[in-house]
Motif scaffolding. Structure first.
Motif, short mmCIF file in Angstrom:
data_model
loop_
_atom_site.label_atom_id
_atom_site.label_comp_id
_atom_site.label_asym_id
_atom_site.label_seq_id
_atom_site.Cartn_x
_atom_site.Cartn_y
_atom_site.Cartn_z
N PHE A 218 0.85 -1.19 0.00
CA PHE A 218 0.00 0.00 0.00
C PHE A 218 0.89 1.24 0.00
O PHE A 218 1.90 1.29 0.69
N PRO A 219 0.52 2.27 -0.78
CA PRO A 219 1.37 3.47 -0.86
C PRO A 219 1.48 4.19 0.48
O PRO A 219 0.66 3.99 1.38
N THR A 261 -4.00 -2.21 4.82
CA THR A 261 -4.14 -0.99 4.03
C THR A 261 -3.21 0.11 4.53
O THR A 261 -3.55 1.30 4.46
N SER A 262 -2.04 -0.28 5.03
CA SER A 262 -1.04 0.68 5.50
C SER A 262 0.29 0.42 4.81
O SER A 262 0.59 -0.70 4.41
N HIS A 263 1.10 1.46 4.71
CA HIS A 263 2.47 1.32 4.23
C HIS A 263 3.28 0.66 5.34
O HIS A 263 3.05 0.90 6.53
N PRO A 264 4.26 -0.19 5.00
CA PRO A 264 5.03 -0.89 6.04
C PRO A 264 5.77 0.02 7.00
O PRO A 264 5.93 -0.32 8.17
N LEU A 265 6.23 1.18 6.52
CA LEU A 265 6.99 2.07 7.38
C LEU A 265 6.10 3.19 7.89
O LEU A 265 5.17 3.63 7.20
N LEU A 278 -10.84 6.72 1.44
CA LEU A 278 -11.44 5.40 1.46
C LEU A 278 -10.48 4.43 0.79
O LEU A 278 -10.02 4.68 -0.33
N ARG A 279 -10.17 3.32 1.46
CA ARG A 279 -9.26 2.30 0.95
C ARG A 279 -10.02 0.98 0.93
O ARG A 279 -10.37 0.45 1.99
N TYR A 280 -10.26 0.45 -0.25
CA TYR A 280 -11.15 -0.71 -0.36
C TYR A 280 -10.49 -1.82 -1.17
O TYR A 280 -10.15 -1.64 -2.34
N ASN A 284 -7.29 -8.19 -6.86
CA ASN A 284 -5.84 -8.04 -6.75
C ASN A 284 -5.41 -6.58 -6.65
O ASN A 284 -4.27 -6.25 -6.95
N GLU A 285 -6.33 -5.70 -6.20
CA GLU A 285 -6.00 -4.29 -6.11
C GLU A 285 -6.75 -3.61 -4.97
O GLU A 285 -7.63 -4.21 -4.34
N TRP A 286 -6.34 -2.38 -4.70
CA TRP A 286 -7.09 -1.51 -3.80
C TRP A 286 -7.74 -0.40 -4.62
O TRP A 286 -7.08 0.22 -5.46
#
Length: 367
Positions: A218-219, A261-265, A278-280, A284-286
């Motif tokens: 996720f970006p 739905t979060s960036h790893p860092l 909104l993140r859905y 194979n995508e958001w």
């Protein structure tokens, strides 16, 4: 996950045969998403929670954060499985750094089974403290590998064996997590080639309690999105697992883990007011949307992006019965009740994502 084209009931729930390891930030939004999992979903999930502490926190702030986190986790997660809690950021935090991880697990012991984490770079004192926790609690340990750890394939088996020896535990009591970190279009090919080379070299390959492949795609944020213009981001973390699983059949297929739905860092500090987003998760995508900052409507612009998601011609939004998050998004699409705030939007997005992945793993064996 197939799209639903009517308002009928969701697909029949099935017991997951593949355990899911979502890596979450340990903040209130993610806690609420965990709280609203069904018993069957909790049985299919082992969360990896990062202790929510800033890098700049001093010893007293860490102590307060541990007490707060310990009490909240017990309230919000009625765990069927154990929970992995990563407090490695307290290592070398001061003269009492190793005591902090012991304090944390004392706080958690009455409410749930919590598994402590070590890394290959953990200090000897920290590893000894975690070993003592494992003896007292009997929940085992998690070893979390970073890219830096597995970059040297030749040295990795020796370093792993050293940590395992220091823990005085068999591999069968240890969850081994290969944490790839952030994935994008440029890095997925490299990691798809590298991870299948690493897995066969791991010592005790068949004996680890769980072998987990963890990554996130996720970006870092959605502030660059044009208001009310949908943007789709590929789930490279799911794609990485699919590629590795396809080439690891003769050794050991790892469990799937992602950063939801979060960036790893950790990202840059969020502005006091940020536009609703909104993140859905779908297939194979958001599917992502953000509104604008409206001085009059304020957070009620969240209603508008929920309506936009609901009214997509491809019928992306699932019925409210699919997850707690879907019920809240559909409620907002009808402009009913309050629009919530940033913590709520993260909780609802995470709730839908966790349910979608659990259902995918249960029905297809892939995330």
């Amino acid at each position: 996950m197939s799209h639903v084209t009517n308002e009928g009931p969701p697909p029949l729930r099935t017991v997951a045969t593949t355990t899911y390891f979502p890596a979450l930030k340990g903040k209130l939004g993610e806690m609420q998403a965990l709280k609203n999992l069904t018993p069957v979903q909790r049985a299919a999930t082992i969360p990896i929670l990062d202790l929510p502490i800033d890098d700049s926190a001093d010893s007293s702030e860490i102590a307060v954060a541990i007490d707060k986190f310990g009490s909240k986790l017990g309230q919000y997660y009625d765990a069927t499985n154990y929970v992995i809690v990563d407090a490695t950021m307290t290592d070398r935090s001061g003269t009492d750094g190793t005591e902090r991880v012991s304090q944390l697990h004392r706080c958690l012991a009455d409410d749930l089974a919590a598994v402590p984490v070590v890394t290959l770079s953990s200090s000897p004192d920290f590893v000894a403290a975690v070993a003592a926790i494992a003896v007292g609690d009997g929940n085992g340990v998690c070893i979390r590998l970073s890219r830096e750890d597995y970059a040297n394939i030749a040295q990795l088996p020796t370093e792993l064996a050293g940590v395992l020896n220091a823990l005085k535990l068999p591999a069968s009591a240890v969850d081994l997590v290969i944490d790839v970190g952030y994935l994008d279009a440029n890095s997925i090919a490299t990691n798809s080639a590298l991870i299948p080379l690493i897995i066969p070299t791991l010592p005790h390959l068949s004996q680890w309690r769980n072998l987990v492949l963890l990554s996130g795609a996720f970006p870092v944020g959605l502030s660059n999105l044009i208001a009310y213009v949908p943007q789709r981001f590929l789930r490279y973390d799911a794609e990485l697992w699919n590629r590795v699983a396809a080439t690891a059949r003769t050794s050991r297929v790892p469990r799937f883990g992602d950063y939801a739905t979060s960036h790893p860092l950790p990202g840059a500090p969020v502005a006091r007011r940020s536009a609703p987003n909104l993140r859905y998760t779908t297939g194979n995508e958001w599917y992502c949307l953000r509104s604008d900052l409206d001085k009059v409507l304020a957070n009620q612009t969240y209603y508008e992006i929920c309506k936009q998601l609901r009214d997509e011609t491809s019928r992306i939004l699932l019925p409210e019965s699919f997850s707690w998050g879907d019920s809240q998004i559909r409620r907002c699409a009808s402009s009913t009740g309050g629009p919530g705030g940033a913590m709520n939007w993260k909780a609802w997005a995470t709730s839908h994502h966790l349910t979608a992945v659990i259902e995918n793993l249960a029905s297809t064996g892939a995330p």
